[in-house]
Design an enzyme around this catalytic site. Sequence first.
Site, PDB file in Angstrom:
ATOM      1  N   GLU A  36       0.943  -1.116   0.223  1.00  0.00           N
ATOM      2  CA  GLU A  36       0.146   0.242   0.131  1.00  0.00           C
ATOM      3  C   GLU A  36       0.470   1.020   0.396  1.00  0.00           C
ATOM      4  O   GLU A  36       1.852   1.274   0.894  1.00  0.00           O
ATOM      5  CB  GLU A  36      -1.303  -0.219   1.282  1.00  0.00           C
ATOM      6  CG  GLU A  36      -2.021   1.298   1.142  1.00  0.00           C
ATOM      7  CD  GLU A  36      -2.719   1.587   2.786  1.00  0.00           C
ATOM      8  OE1 GLU A  36      -3.692   1.949   2.522  1.00  0.00           O
ATOM      9  OE2 GLU A  36      -1.871   1.011   4.016  1.00  0.00           O
ATOM     10  N   ASP A  53      -5.282   2.899  -1.254  1.00  0.00           N
ATOM     11  CA  ASP A  53      -5.844   3.822  -0.645  1.00  0.00           C
ATOM     12  C   ASP A  53      -6.850   4.833  -1.876  1.00  0.00           C
ATOM     13  O   ASP A  53      -5.911   5.889  -1.505  1.00  0.00           O
ATOM     14  CB  ASP A  53      -5.364   4.004   0.672  1.00  0.00           C
ATOM     15  CG  ASP A  53      -6.354   4.535   1.181  1.00  0.00           C
ATOM     16  OD1 ASP A  53      -7.144   5.552   1.303  1.00  0.00           O
ATOM     17  OD2 ASP A  53      -6.316   3.975   2.143  1.00  0.00           O
ATOM     18  N   GLN A  70      -9.525   1.480  -0.787  1.00  0.00           N
ATOM     19  CA  GLN A  70     -10.221   1.752   0.992  1.00  0.00           C
ATOM     20  C   GLN A  70     -10.405   3.125   0.492  1.00  0.00           C
ATOM     21  O   GLN A  70      -9.883   3.895  -0.513  1.00  0.00           O
ATOM     22  CB  GLN A  70      -8.812   1.486   1.536  1.00  0.00           C
ATOM     23  CG  GLN A  70      -8.578  -0.286   2.506  1.00  0.00           C
ATOM     24  CD  GLN A  70      -7.313   0.267   2.759  1.00  0.00           C
ATOM     25  OE1 GLN A  70      -6.560   0.646   2.781  1.00  0.00           O
ATOM     26  NE2 GLN A  70      -6.974  -0.698   3.987  1.00  0.00           N
ATOM     27  N   GLU A 104     -12.127   2.164   5.866  1.00  0.00           N
ATOM     28  CA  GLU A 104     -10.943   3.024   7.123  1.00  0.00           C
ATOM     29  C   GLU A 104     -10.765   4.752   6.584  1.00  0.00           C
ATOM     30  O   GLU A 104      -9.939   5.537   6.598  1.00  0.00           O
ATOM     31  CB  GLU A 104      -9.461   2.360   6.082  1.00  0.00           C
ATOM     32  CG  GLU A 104      -8.045   2.813   7.391  1.00  0.00           C
ATOM     33  CD  GLU A 104      -6.690   2.389   6.388  1.00  0.00           C
ATOM     34  OE1 GLU A 104      -6.377   1.197   6.794  1.00  0.00           O
ATOM     35  OE2 GLU A 104      -6.303   2.557   5.728  1.00  0.00           O
TER      36      GLU A 104
END
Length: 262
Positions: free
Chosen positions: A143, A178, A204, A240
């Site tokens: 990530e 993300d 995310q 998240e």
Amino acid sequence: MPKFAANLSMMFQEHDFLDRFGAAAECGFRGVEYLFPYEWRAAEIKRALDDAGLEQVLFNMPPGDWAGGERGMAAIPGREAEFAETVEKAIEYARVLDCPRLHAMAGIVHAGIDREEAEAVYVSNLRHAADAVARHGITLLAEPINSRDMPGYFLNTSTAGRKIMAAVSRPNLKLQFDIYHTQIMEGDLAERLRRNLEAIGHIQIAGTPGRHEPDIGEINYPFLFDLIDEIGYTGWIGCEYRPRAETRAGLGWAKAYGISAG
């Protein structure tokens, strides 16, 4: 329709951790993720999952001394043996929890660490981890994290992530995309989602700025959710974000997707 997983490290903090599973299910979530499970026995978490009828979507490998500021060690020279131990610990939990994805955090690369050496270590460690988790049918995730929230973190952009993936060259290594971090570091979200689709193993979300609910801030999430469907992504989308207040009060954004205050 997008599949949303509640991040239980950030959401439902009105409850003790093991009670957050039931709270998430009551609101319509069918999957959950969180940062780390290691404070609890795997069997306890498995019981909470099963009682709530939830799927374990993702968690991170042990990060080192989190309270002391460590954020993983996959790219930290000299800690290869310790990293290998974290891989085995994460696999142990993943097998009990039937978790198909594990994220290996790269770590904070301080000024005294040579970045070329760190990259070589990162590639080597990810190869080891990918091979180890592949034996259990698990996908390994890398990530990119923005440098504003986490100064010094080794991996910051999807572009850099794709470069690392190419160097590691393992089919079960995927990008943890993300949208919050990507907006801060790169922007051009729709095009980046399209361009990276085949490499993405998990998405995310959070509102930017602030990392609150996705209906606040500069990102047009309804547009992106439609796009995610359009381009054929069928995986989970992890929520998240840090609720501004009580978690249920901020779920209005998700009502169109089958999630509500319960």
